[in-house]
Design a protein around this motif. Structure first.
Motif, PDB file in Angstrom:
ATOM      1  N   GLN A   1      -2.184  -5.203  13.211  1.00 22.52           N
ATOM      2  CA  GLN A   1      -1.699  -4.858  14.539  1.00 22.52           C
ATOM      3  C   GLN A   1      -0.366  -4.403  14.397  1.00 22.52           C
ATOM      4  OE1 GLN A   1      -2.322  -8.076  17.322  1.00 22.52           O
ATOM      5  NE2 GLN A   1      -3.660  -8.896  15.812  1.00 22.52           N
TER       6      GLN A   1
ATOM      7  N   ASP B   1       3.286  -3.030  10.618  1.00 23.95           N
ATOM      8  CA  ASP B   1       2.141  -3.719  11.196  1.00 23.95           C
ATOM      9  C   ASP B   1       2.230  -4.960  10.650  1.00 23.95           C
ATOM     10  OD1 ASP B   1       1.473  -1.506  12.394  1.00 23.95           O
ATOM     11  OD2 ASP B   1      -0.236  -0.853  10.723  1.00 23.95           O
TER      12      ASP B   1
ATOM     13  N   SER C   1       7.405   2.117  11.232  1.00 27.71           N
ATOM     14  CA  SER C   1       6.654   1.222  11.915  1.00 27.71           C
ATOM     15  C   SER C   1       6.306   0.118  11.068  1.00 27.71           C
ATOM     16  CB  SER C   1       5.563   2.034  12.608  1.00 27.71           C
ATOM     17  OG  SER C   1       4.832   2.383  11.478  1.00 27.71           O
TER      18      SER C   1
ATOM     19  N   ARG D   1       3.510  -4.394  15.102  1.00 25.90           N
ATOM     20  CA  ARG D   1       4.206  -5.308  15.467  1.00 25.90           C
ATOM     21  C   ARG D   1       4.624  -5.583  16.983  1.00 25.90           C
ATOM     22  NH1 ARG D   1      10.661  -5.837  14.738  1.00 25.90           N
ATOM     23  NH2 ARG D   1      10.151  -4.770  16.605  1.00 25.90           N
ATOM     24  N   ASP D   2       4.629  -4.566  17.586  1.00 28.64           N
ATOM     25  CA  ASP D   2       5.121  -4.759  19.102  1.00 28.64           C
ATOM     26  C   ASP D   2       4.155  -5.424  19.905  1.00 28.64           C
ATOM     27  OD1 ASP D   2       7.546  -3.673  18.266  1.00 28.64           O
ATOM     28  OD2 ASP D   2       7.110  -1.628  18.716  1.00 28.64           O
ATOM     29  N   LYS D   3       2.912  -5.106  19.411  1.00 22.02           N
ATOM     30  CA  LYS D   3       1.644  -5.892  20.134  1.00 22.02           C
ATOM     31  C   LYS D   3       1.269  -7.028  19.689  1.00 22.02           C
ATOM     32  CE  LYS D   3      -0.128  -1.568  22.092  1.00 22.02           C
ATOM     33  NZ  LYS D   3      -0.012  -0.492  21.310  1.00 22.02           N
ATOM     34  N   PHE D   4       1.999  -7.464  18.586  1.00 22.89           N
ATOM     35  CA  PHE D   4       1.481  -8.544  17.833  1.00 22.89           C
ATOM     36  C   PHE D   4       1.957  -9.953  18.652  1.00 22.89           C
ATOM     37  CE2 PHE D   4       1.961 -11.888  14.568  1.00 22.89           C
ATOM     38  CZ  PHE D   4       0.852 -11.883  13.852  1.00 22.89           C
ATOM     39  N   LYS D   5       0.634 -10.813  18.907  1.00 21.98           N
ATOM     40  CA  LYS D   5       0.998 -12.143  19.741  1.00 21.98           C
ATOM     41  C   LYS D   5       0.838 -13.293  18.887  1.00 21.98           C
ATOM     42  CE  LYS D   5       0.987 -10.119  24.064  1.00 21.98           C
ATOM     43  NZ  LYS D   5       0.347  -8.958  23.737  1.00 21.98           N
TER      44      LYS D   5
END
Ligand SMILES: Nc1ncnc2c1ncn2[C@@H]1O[C@H](COP(=O)(O)OP(=O)(O)O)[C@@H](O)[C@H]1O
Ligand SMILES: [Mg+2]
Length: 251
Positions: A67, A63, A61, A69-73
């Protein structure tokens, strides 16, 4: 200790059947100037593509700014300057001002909607990279080193926390490489921007970076430049997989 800007946990990645990165554990401390080195084909650009979300890890994974990465905006907090930036077409009809504004227009829409504050920000960013005298010149007329500064400004205009540069000095002559590193050091120390610089130029880099990571499928070294400089030829040839004559002559 402050949490790192980027953290890779046991990240592996393969293209088709070809294993490119294996179990990479790696972090970039906030405020550091991280130099990422390794032989050609060692997986450096792949690591950056994983970081930027262009490809997904097979395992492990990542970060970004605390956060997943998949949730990072907050992608505008991460700037990226690629090597290709300096092979700009001579005829490209845009001024330095326009190119830098493109960094902002992603957020504010087309150029004519730029406010006075936006314009001031664009000019101060151009000044930050030492290109104010060229603000209204055509990008195609500048040298490779000058163009690269402009592309850095295009990323900086969003006030990134992390700036990633993938082999930005390829094709830039020695004197301009030195000036380029001075600029990077200034962005790092005066503006607190965390840097991740991929390069083959290990000599110059170890003089400027605060941290060094070496990858060749695996992470072979992660430490301070002094420790890197103390590696023996034997350590290095293990790292590069062949007797070394350092990898400074890649084209
Ligand atoms: N899109 C791709 N498809 C298949 N193989 C690739 C692709 N991109 C890179 N590779 C291979 O992955 C390995 C690592 O490449 P890369 O990450 O670009 O290394 P570096 O940036 O360190 O030179 C190389 O062997 C390269 O040929
Ligand atoms: Mg590469």
């Amino acid at each position: 200790m402050e949490s790192p800007v980027v953290r890779f946990k046991d990240v592996s990645y393969a293209y088709e059947q070809k294993n490119v990165l294996t179990k990479i554990n790696f972090s970039i401390p906030k405020g550091s100037f991280m130099g990422l080195i390794g032989p050609n084909g060692g997986g450096k650009t792949t690591l950056i593509k994983l970081l930027l979300g262009l490809i997904n890890p097979d395992e492990g994974s990542i970060d970004l700014l605390d956060q997943p990465r998949d949730k990072f905006k907050e992608w505008n907090k991460i700037g990226f300057v690629s090597q290709k930036a300096n092979s700009f077409n001579k005829g490209f009809p845009a001024t330095v001002f326009e190119v830098v504004s493109m960094g902002l227009t992603a957020k504010v829409g087309y150029l004519k909607f730029l406010t006075k504050a936006h314009k001031e920000k664009i000019l101060s960013t151009i000044d930050q990279v030492g290109m104010l005298d060229y603000a209204y010149q055509n990008i195609g007329n500048l040298s490779g080193g000058q163009q690269q500064r402009v592309f850095i400004a295009r990323s900086l205009v969003n006030n990134p926390e992390l700036l990633i540069l993938d082999e930005p000095t390829v094709g830039v002559d020695y004197e301009n490489v030195q000036r380029f590193y001075e600029l990077l050091n200034r962005l790092n120390t005066d503006y607190g921007i965390t840097l991740l610089l991929v390069t083959h130029d290990t000599g110059t880099m170890t003089e400027h970076a605060t941290d060094i990571a070496c990858i060749n499928t695996r992470l072979h070294f992660h430490g301070k430049p002094e420790e890197y400089n103390n590696l023996t030829d034997r350590d290095l040839s293990k790292l590069y997989g062949h007797p070394v004559n350092l990898v400074t002559h890649d084209h």
